[in-house]
Motif scaffolding. Structure first.
Motif, PDB file in Angstrom:
ATOM      1  N   THR A 205       0.829  -1.201   0.000  1.00 37.73           N
ATOM      2  CA  THR A 205       0.000   0.000   0.000  1.00 37.73           C
ATOM      3  C   THR A 205       0.866   1.253   0.000  1.00 37.73           C
ATOM      4  O   THR A 205       0.516   2.257  -0.646  1.00 37.73           O
ATOM      5  CB  THR A 205      -0.944  -0.009   1.213  1.00 37.73           C
ATOM      6  N   LEU A 206       2.001   1.213   0.682  1.00 41.01           N
ATOM      7  CA  LEU A 206       2.929   2.343   0.662  1.00 41.01           C
ATOM      8  C   LEU A 206       3.422   2.596  -0.766  1.00 41.01           C
ATOM      9  O   LEU A 206       3.524   3.750  -1.206  1.00 41.01           O
ATOM     10  CB  LEU A 206       4.106   2.061   1.596  1.00 41.01           C
ATOM     11  N   ARG A 207       3.708   1.521  -1.496  1.00 42.13           N
ATOM     12  CA  ARG A 207       4.146   1.657  -2.887  1.00 42.13           C
ATOM     13  C   ARG A 207       3.027   2.228  -3.754  1.00 42.13           C
ATOM     14  O   ARG A 207       3.268   3.058  -4.628  1.00 42.13           O
ATOM     15  CB  ARG A 207       4.593   0.297  -3.418  1.00 42.13           C
ATOM     16  N   LEU A 208       1.791   1.807  -3.514  1.00 42.35           N
ATOM     17  CA  LEU A 208       0.660   2.319  -4.290  1.00 42.35           C
ATOM     18  C   LEU A 208       0.456   3.802  -4.023  1.00 42.35           C
ATOM     19  O   LEU A 208       0.241   4.588  -4.951  1.00 42.35           O
ATOM     20  CB  LEU A 208      -0.602   1.530  -3.944  1.00 42.35           C
ATOM     21  N   LEU A 403       0.431   2.929   8.285  1.00 39.54           N
ATOM     22  CA  LEU A 403      -0.586   2.298   7.444  1.00 39.54           C
ATOM     23  C   LEU A 403      -1.312   1.187   8.182  1.00 39.54           C
ATOM     24  O   LEU A 403      -2.517   0.996   8.007  1.00 39.54           O
ATOM     25  CB  LEU A 403       0.066   1.766   6.170  1.00 39.54           C
ATOM     26  N   ARG A 404      -0.578   0.418   8.995  1.00 44.28           N
ATOM     27  CA  ARG A 404      -1.239  -0.634   9.787  1.00 44.28           C
ATOM     28  C   ARG A 404      -2.279  -0.040  10.736  1.00 44.28           C
ATOM     29  O   ARG A 404      -3.354  -0.604  10.935  1.00 44.28           O
ATOM     30  CB  ARG A 404      -0.199  -1.406  10.607  1.00 44.28           C
ATOM     31  N   PHE A 411     -10.632   3.511   7.224  1.00 45.19           N
ATOM     32  CA  PHE A 411      -9.538   4.358   6.789  1.00 45.19           C
ATOM     33  C   PHE A 411      -9.614   5.714   7.481  1.00 45.19           C
ATOM     34  O   PHE A 411     -10.663   6.360   7.477  1.00 45.19           O
ATOM     35  CB  PHE A 411      -9.597   4.570   5.276  1.00 45.19           C
ATOM     36  N   ASN A 412      -8.517   6.118   8.077  1.00 41.49           N
ATOM     37  CA  ASN A 412      -8.410   7.454   8.671  1.00 41.49           C
ATOM     38  C   ASN A 412      -7.405   8.234   7.828  1.00 41.49           C
ATOM     39  O   ASN A 412      -6.196   8.195   8.073  1.00 41.49           O
ATOM     40  CB  ASN A 412      -7.946   7.357  10.125  1.00 41.49           C
ATOM     41  N   VAL A 417      -2.114  10.763   6.542  1.00 39.96           N
ATOM     42  CA  VAL A 417      -1.318  11.828   5.918  1.00 39.96           C
ATOM     43  C   VAL A 417      -0.291  12.364   6.905  1.00 39.96           C
ATOM     44  O   VAL A 417       0.915  12.449   6.599  1.00 39.96           O
ATOM     45  CB  VAL A 417      -2.230  12.971   5.421  1.00 39.96           C
ATOM     46  N   GLN A 418      -0.743  12.747   8.094  1.00 35.58           N
ATOM     47  CA  GLN A 418       0.173  13.311   9.055  1.00 35.58           C
ATOM     48  C   GLN A 418       1.198  12.291   9.508  1.00 35.58           C
ATOM     49  O   GLN A 418       2.381  12.615   9.711  1.00 35.58           O
ATOM     50  CB  GLN A 418      -0.597  13.854  10.271  1.00 35.58           C
ATOM     51  N   GLY A 419       0.760  11.050   9.665  1.00 35.71           N
ATOM     52  CA  GLY A 419       1.685  10.008  10.102  1.00 35.71           C
ATOM     53  C   GLY A 419       2.789   9.745   9.085  1.00 35.71           C
ATOM     54  O   GLY A 419       3.967   9.565   9.441  1.00 35.71           O
ATOM     55  N   LEU A 420       2.436   9.726   7.802  1.00 37.47           N
ATOM     56  CA  LEU A 420       3.444   9.508   6.764  1.00 37.47           C
ATOM     57  C   LEU A 420       4.438  10.660   6.704  1.00 37.47           C
ATOM     58  O   LEU A 420       5.652  10.452   6.564  1.00 37.47           O
ATOM     59  CB  LEU A 420       2.768   9.322   5.398  1.00 37.47           C
TER      60      LEU A 420
END
Length: 426
Positions: A205-208, A403-404, A411-412, A417-420
């Motif tokens: 999902t990170l790659r997507l 993501l986990r 989905f939050n 967004v902030q976490g990434l």
């Protein structure tokens, strides 16, 4: 010529034997050269095309340098150990090999303090390697590794029969919005799942998300995000678009699916699209799924001239005193890895792309040759986030944790967004 023995043979005898070589290697930095050193190279390519490729590489080296005593050692991993753990353990015990395989870029950070550049000075990498490749072989400004092969992560595979049934033209998809429309059309016109996606490992999902970000906002916005210099709006748009894909267009059992399972959905005709790196081609072919007939691939919509890289390399390790056990031989080995012949032999067998632009692709199979053209024609060569080229492994792990926790039904988006952003900026 080669002395091959088990990777587990890190015995007291081995450490004592290499102590002298390590000291002599340090002395080599002062002008002396150890007597009859051995070239010991570690890697973790143990099966399939990877094993065939590294065998072609090492055989070529031994043919070109018949007087070198070599130990090319594939590491077999057991239990919870990883190849990186084995290498790090060797380094920390003051017993570095001559060289070892590694991902370049941020992944080099796991070996901080044990990477030298003595054998890599004076133009070790020619300008035949693109600038971005050379840059990601540096750590703290020093060239500490040489590149071997590159793979593209922003690919969109598809099943030929299903897209024809749905009336979708993958070549006409120029934006992620176009892809969403195509996924809707597949859902309405066929019984197939629009996109196969495995969520068991968050890196898929990170790659997507990274591919969507590149497709929607471009390489500059992607770079700003990675460098902690803005990019928040681009990340938000990418997360929201990815949420639409995952909420509406993937198989219901995705939480238990890995990358292999997602590829199987495409092979069995149960899914239409698949976002993975170009390494998926080997798996598709191994299943009897024919390139150009059963499946094909396009750059992820919006990223045609952008190549998101995963970069394999060989490093120049040193002990705490800055010594390599075989400095001259290691320099010879790294020169072969980075040279045209070594790169041709390895990448032709593995189906990957040489990092040099002057390697002949005459012996490459069609998909690999097409991938080489895409690499050479790209306007932007950007580092993969999910595969550890863009940032160090700890920050990749932090992004996966985000993501986990926040991006797996429910989905939050805002927390994601902030976490990434926080994970990459750490």
């Amino acid at each position: 010529m080669s002395d091959r023995y088990p990777a587990s043979a890190l015995t007291r005898r081995r450490l004592l034997e290499t102590a002298g070589a390590t000291a002599a290697g340090f002395a080599g930095c002062l002008g002396a050269e150890p007597e009859d050193p051995q070239l010991e190279v570690l890697h973790n390519w143990n099966s399939g095309p990877e094993q065939e490729a590294v065998t072609a590489l090492t055989d070529g080296f031994e043919t070109a340098h018949p007087d070198v005593d070599t130990d090319f050692r594939p590491i077999a991993i057991a239990g919870n150990k990883t190849f990186e753990w084995v290498v790090r353990n060797r380094l920390e015990q003051g017993d570095p090999p001559s060289s070892f395989a590694t991902r370049a870029g941020g992944a080099l950070g796991r070996y901080e303090g044990y990477l030298g550049d003595e054998a890599l000075r004076d133009g070790a990498l020619s300008e035949a390697h693109v600038d971005a490749v050379r840059e990601h072989c540096r750590y703290d400004g020093r060239l500490v590794a040489v590149p071997l092969s590159v793979q593209r992560t922003n690919c969109l595979f598809y099943g030929v029969d299903v897209v024809e049934e749905a009336g979708v033209d993958p070549d006409a998809l120029s934006t992620p919005t176009d892809l969403l429309d195509a996924l809707d059309l597949v859902a309405s016109e066929t019984d197939a799942t629009p996109m196969a996606h495995g969520m068991y490992e968050p890196r898929t999902t990170l790659r997507l998300i990274a591919s969507v970000l590149l497709g929607q906002s471009g390489a500059d916005a992607y770079a700003a995000f990675l460098e902690g210099d803005g990019g928040e709006e681009a990340v938000r748009r990418a997360v929201e678009t990815t949420e639409r894909i995952l909420s509406n267009h993937i198989q219901s059992e995705s939480d238990s699916f890995g990358e292999f399972d997602a590829r199987e959905e495409l092979v069995r005709g149960r899914a239409t699209f698949l976002q993975q790196g170009d390494w998926a081609a080997d798996e598709l072919r191994s299943e009897g799924f024919e390139y150009g007939t059963d499946w094909d691939v396009v750059p992820f919509p919006g990223t045609e001239r952008t190549y998101a890289m995963v970069l394999d390399a060989f490093a120049y390790p040193v002990d705490e005193n800055g010594g390599n056990p075989s400095p001259s031989l290691t320099e010879t080995w790294l020169g072969y890895v980075a040279g045209r012949e070594g790169q041709r032999r390895f990448n032709a067998r593995r189906g990957t792309t040489p990092t040099r632009v002057d390697v002949s692709t005459e012996t490459f199979e069609p998909f690999a040759a097409r991938s080489v053209d895409a690499f050479r024609d790209a306007e932007h060569h950007v580092p993969s986030l999910a595969r550890g080229l863009a940032v160090d492994p700890e920050r990749v792990s932090d992004a996966e944790t985000v993501l986990r926790e926040y991006f797996s039904g429910p989905f939050n988006a805002e927390a994601t967004v902030q976490g990434l952003i926080d994970a990459v900026r750490t």
